[in-house]
Design an enzyme around this catalytic site. Structure first.
Site, PDB file in Angstrom:
ATOM      1  N   ASN A  25       0.954  -1.301  -0.155  1.00  0.00           N
ATOM      2  CA  ASN A  25       0.109   0.085  -0.059  1.00  0.00           C
ATOM      3  C   ASN A  25       0.924   0.987   0.004  1.00  0.00           C
ATOM      4  O   ASN A  25       1.461   1.600   1.015  1.00  0.00           O
ATOM      5  CB  ASN A  25      -1.065   0.150   1.174  1.00  0.00           C
ATOM      6  CG  ASN A  25      -1.618   1.013   1.449  1.00  0.00           C
ATOM      7  OD1 ASN A  25      -1.865   2.239   0.505  1.00  0.00           O
ATOM      8  ND2 ASN A  25      -2.176   1.340   2.378  1.00  0.00           N
ATOM      9  N   LYS A  27       0.122   4.091  -0.186  1.00  0.00           N
ATOM     10  CA  LYS A  27      -0.381   5.452   0.221  1.00  0.00           C
ATOM     11  C   LYS A  27      -0.257   6.775  -0.553  1.00  0.00           C
ATOM     12  O   LYS A  27      -0.072   6.162  -1.837  1.00  0.00           O
ATOM     13  CB  LYS A  27       0.106   5.814   1.852  1.00  0.00           C
ATOM     14  CG  LYS A  27       0.095   4.405   2.507  1.00  0.00           C
ATOM     15  CD  LYS A  27       0.128   4.764   4.075  1.00  0.00           C
ATOM     16  CE  LYS A  27      -0.268   3.455   4.812  1.00  0.00           C
ATOM     17  NZ  LYS A  27      -0.242   3.376   6.200  1.00  0.00           N
TER      18      LYS A  27
END
Ligand code: PGA
Length: 263
Positions: A25, A27
């Site tokens: 992930n 982000k």
């Protein structure tokens, strides 16, 4: 390594009837040149020596085209970090499942605690997003987890059961069985403070039991400060099928050993 493509072509590495996965992930990190180096490294390292798990990177929306270009012929799958619960329409700033699908995304994270906290996402909205993802042919990675206050108040099981129940009611068990669940205690995300393997296993076993038979085939990921140094112990737990990796997915030297931490 699980090759993407037609499901029947997949050589799935499974824990019993479950697929192991490691999902990066990113982000809100990344830039074209840096991403290219990281994605190229993923392709090379994982094609040269398959770790026997499905590897996924969930990138910010603007980088989906780059992921599609650089990962297209590889064994690394890609996805997004959010989507709209709506299929199309007057929703300024939103991105639909079909748009993600056009860029080759196979996965999408829904209900990450940062979105629940910073964008007031409710479990009902998270479930609606998971339904939209499934309808659009994507696999939702549904995040659940308790805050530190909730853990200290001995409410962990009640909180995750409540979050899961909304998805069960909205999607129904057969559809929920097509999803991936990520247990991410909020207090462990980006803090360097990981749940111990025993703490994480306890919640995973609890979630799997709530899912009944459907849970037997579902991938349950753990997320929250997973690093090369603690991944092996976490992934050795019987109900932890892999990880959702934030910070440590941004460099190949951290990400690769996590992807290989299963033997
Ligand atoms: P972290 O993030 O690995 O940086 O703690 C995990 C996540 O938020 O998915």
């Amino acid at each position: 390594m699980v090759a993407r493509g037609q499901p029947q072509e997949r050589q799935e590495q499974r824990v019993g009837r479950r697929t192991r996965r490691v999902v990066g992930n990113w982000k809100m990190h990344g830039a074209l040149a840096r991403n290219a180096a990281l994605l190229d490294a993923c392709v090379q390292r994982f094609q040269a020596a398959a770790p026997g798990v499905e590897i996924v990177v969930c990138v910010p929306f603007p980088f989906l085209a780059q992921a599609q270009t650089l990962l297209r012929e590889s064994d690394v799958a890609w996805g997004a970090q959010d989507l709209s619960p709506h299929a199309q329409g007057a929703y300024t700033g939103e991105v639909s499942a079909s748009m993600l699908k056009e860029f080759g995304a196979a996965f999408v994270i829904v209900g990450h605690s940062e979105r629940r906290a910073q964008h007031s996402e409710t479990s009902a909205l998270v479930a609606a997003k998971a339904a939209a993802a499934l309808a659009g042919g994507l696999t939702p990675i549904i995040c659940l987890g308790e805050t530190l206050e909730e853990r200290e108040a001995d409410m962990t099981e009640a909180v995750v059961a409540g979050q899961l129940a909304v998805c069960m009611e909205t999607l129904g068990l057969p559809a929920l069985g097509q999803c991936v669940i990520a247990y991410e205690p909020v207090w462990a995300i980006g803090t360097g403070r990981t749940a111990t393997a025993v703490q994480a296993q306890k919640v995973h076993a609890f979630l799997r039991a709530r899912l009944g038979e459907t849970g037997d085939t579902m991938t349950l990921l753990y997320g929250g400060s997973v690093k090369a140094s603690n991944a092996r112990e976490l992934f050795a737990m019987p109900d932890i099928d892999g990880g959702l990796i934030g910070g440590a997915s941004l460099t190949i030297d951290e990400f690769e050993p996590i992807c290989r931490a299963f033997d």
